[in-house]
Design an enzyme around this catalytic site. Structure first.
Site, PDB file in Angstrom:
ATOM      1  N   LEU A   1       0.552  -1.501  -0.331  1.00  0.00           N
ATOM      2  CA  LEU A   1       0.072  -0.115  -0.353  1.00  0.00           C
ATOM      3  C   LEU A   1       0.430   1.121  -0.227  1.00  0.00           C
ATOM      4  O   LEU A   1       2.260   1.230   0.835  1.00  0.00           O
ATOM      5  CB  LEU A   1      -0.895   0.257   1.173  1.00  0.00           C
ATOM      6  N   ASP A   2       0.861   1.657  -1.190  1.00  0.00           N
ATOM      7  CA  ASP A   2       1.393   3.252  -1.069  1.00  0.00           C
ATOM      8  C   ASP A   2       1.673   3.705   0.190  1.00  0.00           C
ATOM      9  O   ASP A   2       0.478   3.798   1.098  1.00  0.00           O
ATOM     10  CB  ASP A   2       0.863   3.950  -2.457  1.00  0.00           C
ATOM     11  N   MET A   3       2.106   5.394   0.085  1.00  0.00           N
ATOM     12  CA  MET A   3       2.314   5.857   1.496  1.00  0.00           C
ATOM     13  C   MET A   3       1.019   6.269   2.577  1.00  0.00           C
ATOM     14  O   MET A   3       0.471   6.997   3.610  1.00  0.00           O
ATOM     15  CB  MET A   3       3.328   6.696   1.585  1.00  0.00           C
TER      16      MET A   3
END
Length: 383
Positions: free
Chosen positions: A115-117
């Site tokens: 999951l991206d930031m």
């Protein structure tokens, strides 16, 4: 260390070290190859320079100076990822990661996908690299569900067209299910379901529709849900549930030197607790189907036969015939006047019922005879 060739048969033996370490939960195969290139993995005291090494066990392998042990059993955890955290073990810039504050009992685990930031929500963690890879593969068709808040005007017709897939900048994305939930001013909430899980897939598709994603929450990954997990919290998935919902993986799971094959012991699985009956509620006895001779016995749950109904009607007729009928000259349903006479004295028995009939014998204003004063001892009136 071996070159992977058997001297007698000429066949390769062992397993590539990247695959073995991925199965042991060190990281994905790409992560292990990158770690070998950084000189962080050694075998029998010698730093490895190439991932093309076959091993028959994990003995003598060290990662960052720590020995790697065999996987006792496959485990999986649900984790609620916070916003502004990275899905990586180490960040060169020192930014917070999801692995910084995990409980010690989890040991070394890897993330299922990334999951991206700025994406929050459900993240699966496991100690089995093979399971992580199986859950990530598009061929497994594992559905990921998101709640998305976007800024802009949502075209519902454009959302329906996503079910046929879309190609953006040469990258094709498969069928996407998108549905509008509600509109709040210039923002709108949607639910989105994808099956491929490509890099930044949801954000890129929303940008393609002219929408800006300002919040993205993953709520489901296949059969696993975020539920009521608080941000930063984790919860273990039970062994029974794991084998029930991921039976296809365990049926065809590849063998590895990192995880010897072990038989399952269902007797250790937690059994469901019996439901408690609240005080005051009525317990209903379950209906057991009668068999054999018991089936011939009359039951409240079984309708009466014609013979039984006919016999019951005859008994009713007999009871009705035994009841005394009306007196001679009296119509049915008419009350009989007077009171019944006692057999011993011939006087009326019981208290009088109803109003007296006939004319009064005394004049108005005079006392009845039974209310006259009694005589005294000498025949005079009692004072």
């Amino acid at each position: 260390m071996t070159d992977g060739t058997d001297e007698q048969t000429g066949e390769q033996k062992g397993e590539r070290i990247a695959k073995a370490l991925a199965r042991a939960g060190v990281g994905s195969r790409r992560d292990v190859e990158r770690m070998i290139g950084e000189g962080r993995i050694s075998l029998q005291g010698k730093v490895l320079e190439s991932p093309a090494i076959l091993v028959e066990s994990l003995a003598g392998i060290r990662v960052d100076g720590e020995a790697v042990g065999e996987v006792s059993e496959t485990k999986l955890w649900r984790f609620h990822k916070r916003k502004a955290t990275l899905t990586t073990h180490k960040d060169p810039e020192g930014r917070p990661t999801v692995f910084d504050k995990l409980p010690n009992h989890m040991g070394r685990v890897i993330a299922v996908g990334r999951l991206d930031m700025n994406t929050e929500g459900l993240l699966l963690l496991t100690n089995d690299g093979a399971l992580a890879r199986w859950l990530e593969l598009p061929s497994s068709e594992i559905v990921r569900r998101y709640r998305v808040r976007v800024h802009g005007r949502v075209d519902e017709k454009a959302l329906k067209k996503l079910a046929d897939g879309v190609t953006i900048d040469g990258t094709h994305y498969g069928a996407i299910e998108a549905r509008l939930e509600k509109v709040q001013g210039t923002n709108a909430w949607m639910t989105v379901a994808i099956r491929e899980g490509k890099n930044r897939e949801v954000r890129r598709v929303m940008e393609y529709l002219g929408l800006v994603v300002n919040r993205l929450i993953r709520t489901h990954y296949g059969p696993f849900a975020l539920g009521t997990l608080q941000p930063g919290a984790s919860a273990s998935v039970g062994e029974k549930q794991l084998h029930d919902v991921l039976g296809d993986f365990f049926k065809d799971a590849p063998k590895s030197v990192a995880a010897p094959e072990k038989k399952l012991d269902p007797s250790k699985w937690a059994k469901p607790k019996p439901k408690k009956v609240k005080p005051g509620t009525r317990r209903r006895r379950p209906f057991n189907k009668l068999e054999g001779d018991d089936a011939k016995a009359p039951s409240m749950r079984r309708p009466r036969s014609k013979a039984e109904a006919r016999a019951g009607d005859q008994k009713t007729d007999q009871k009705r015939d035994q009841k005394p009928g009306p007196r001679q000259g009296q119509k049915p349903g008419q009350r009989s006047e007077g009171r019944p006479v006692s057999k011993s004295s011939g006087k009326p028995a019981g208290k009088p019922t109803g109003k007296p009939t006939g004319k009064p014998t005394s004049k108005p204003g005079t006392r009845p005879a039974h209310h006259a004063p009694k005589a005294g001892p000498k025949g005079g009136r009692r004072k």
